[in-house]
Design an enzyme around this catalytic site. Structure first.
Site, short mmCIF file in Angstrom:
data_model
loop_
_atom_site.label_atom_id
_atom_site.label_comp_id
_atom_site.label_asym_id
_atom_site.label_seq_id
_atom_site.Cartn_x
_atom_site.Cartn_y
_atom_site.Cartn_z
N HIS A 1 0.82 -1.22 0.00
CA HIS A 1 0.00 0.00 0.00
C HIS A 1 0.85 1.27 0.00
O HIS A 1 0.41 2.33 -0.44
CB HIS A 1 -0.92 -0.02 1.22
N ASP B 1 -11.01 -8.04 -17.54
CA ASP B 1 -11.16 -9.20 -18.42
C ASP B 1 -9.79 -9.59 -18.96
O ASP B 1 -9.21 -8.88 -19.78
CB ASP B 1 -12.13 -8.86 -19.56
#
Length: 432
Positions: free
Chosen positions: A156, A370
């Protein structure tokens, strides 16, 4: 409960070496505010009839496209030392693991145990322990039915949610063969340069934190937003405002004595990119976020508590605008902002104050990822060891919201029985 067994592990490096002049990447002052933790994310893909891509081919496709994507996102293949503000872009690479899941994806999605989710993210990353830790790790989990879960952990301190979502979509586009030429923008350090040692900011961590998911469908959220209010000036809250206020006050009830509420500080992550003047593009790399904070006390919550918290949240988030961001960019601007927050919090220490952290992922295009075999059937997180941390993410249909609540186990037992909360919940996550 399904078993997850890691079968292989290797290092994936950028397909092209990072040029010498890009070998040192300086993180920003905003990056320095982030704790040394990883963000775990999982994307689940069903096995589609007629899909002619074998499992081995799909895994190889993921490795190849990841290597190619890392060439543009070269800091993620580097290492950052514990006492440094520099990412050494040395192409040491990222972890890539494969695992087998003993079960079918459809069965798992009916009852997704958090304990299994935690096994699907690579190596159970939580906090970085040394400068030798990777900044990105991937685990591809293969179900018996041909379904797949791609677990991603990103450090992070070098990437916020927008950066993570942008990176994963770019990786998927590369895999799908439709990648564009737009690369990440690395100019954020010019807007928020480091000023020396990392500023001190308290993030409460506990080893006995548990994670549960609470699903709110569109009708329940609409009912929450449309409830009567004594304050006609507030207006109809957004989905995130209404749900955050509800969860916030339910958390407050878990730590207070019976019939009372302690003072509480809500910290909401705010994306600065679109609020800056001029705005930064979404593909700007790093943690380009700051916090909107709201403090409430028991005396302020005697009437319409939901409405009051919604207004506090809205005012705090709206206060993070182009003018306040310019103040943050001034010398010592962030330090002064944090000092002001500490001063405000200090007024309530004697009577007791709790911290709640909120982050909304609802606008991240995670359900558009995708890799070449369709969009995700589900997007989830895994356990994050931060007490009272709430992640909001939209459901697959886009109308509902899933709230991932990380809380101390003793308080979670009380939180998940809150009758007001349950009146709006469509489906809590079963954990056995």
């Amino acid at each position: 409960m399904m078993k997850v067994q890691v079968t292989s592990r290797e290092i994936i490096k950028p397909s092209s070496p990072t040029p010498h002049h890009l070998r040192r990447f300086k993180i920003t002052l905003l990056d320095q505010l982030i704790p040394r933790m990883y963000v775990p994310m999982l994307l689940f893909y069903s096995s589609k009839d007629g899909c002619n891509i074998e499992t081995v081919e799909r895994t190889q496709q993921l490795k190849k496209s990841l290597s190619e994507t890392l060439t543009g996102y070269y800091p993620l293949a580097g290492r950052i030392r514990e006492d440094s503000s520099i990412v050494e872009c040395n192409d040491e690479g990222v972890d890539f693991s494969e695992a087998r899941v003993d079960g079918r994806l459809s069965e798992f999605l009916e009852q997704p145990y958090v304990e299994v989710l935690d096994q699907m993210v690579p190596c159970n990353y939580h906090f970085a322990k040394s400068g030798l830790d990777v900044l990105l790790a991937v685990q591809v989990n293969l179900f018996n039915c041909g379904g797949m879960a791609i677990g991603v952990c990103i450090f992070h301190k070098v990437a916020d949610g927008t950066t993570i979502a942008t990176f994963i979509n770019r990786w998927a586009s590369q895999s799908h063969g439709t990648s564009d030429t737009t690369g990440p923008d690395f100019q954020s350090s010019t807007f928020f340069p480091t000023e020396g040692p990392e500023p001190l900011f308290a993030f409460v961590t506990k080893e006995n934190v548990v994670t549960k998911r609470f699903v709110f469908d569109a009708s329940k959220i609409a009912a929450l937003r449309d409830r009567p209010s004594i304050d006609s000036q507030v207006g109809r809250p957004t989905r995130v405002e209404a749900l955050t206020a509800l969860i916030w006050r339910c958390i407050m009830r878990t730590s207070g004595e019976e019939g009372s509420v302690r003072a509480s500080l809500a910290v909401h992550a705010v994306n600065l990119r679109g609020r800056m003047s001029p705005p930064l593009p979404d593909h700007s790399f790093g943690n380009i976020i700051f916090i909107a904070t709201s403090v409430v006390t028991e005396k302020e919550c005697l009437e319409d508590m939901q409405c009051y918290l919604e207004r506090k949240l809205r005012d705090a988030i709206r206060a993070v605008n182009s003018n306040s961001i310019k103040e943050l960019q001034k010398p010592d601007g962030i330090s002064r902002a944090l000092a002001a927050i500490s001063s405000e919090v200090g007024k309530y220490v004697d009577c007791g104050i709790d911290y709640c952290y909120f982050s909304s992922w609802c606008r991240f295009p995670l359900y558009e990822v995708d890799f070449g075999w369709g969009k995700p059937a589900w997007v989830s997180i895994a356990t994050l060891l931060l007490k009272n941390l709430v992640i909001l993410n939209r459901t697959r249909c886009g109308d509902g919201i899933e709230a991932w609540v990380n809380m101390e186990d003793v308080h979670m037992a009380k939180f998940e029985q809150d009758q007001e909360l349950l009146s709006f919940v469509s489906s809590p996550l079963k954990t056995g």
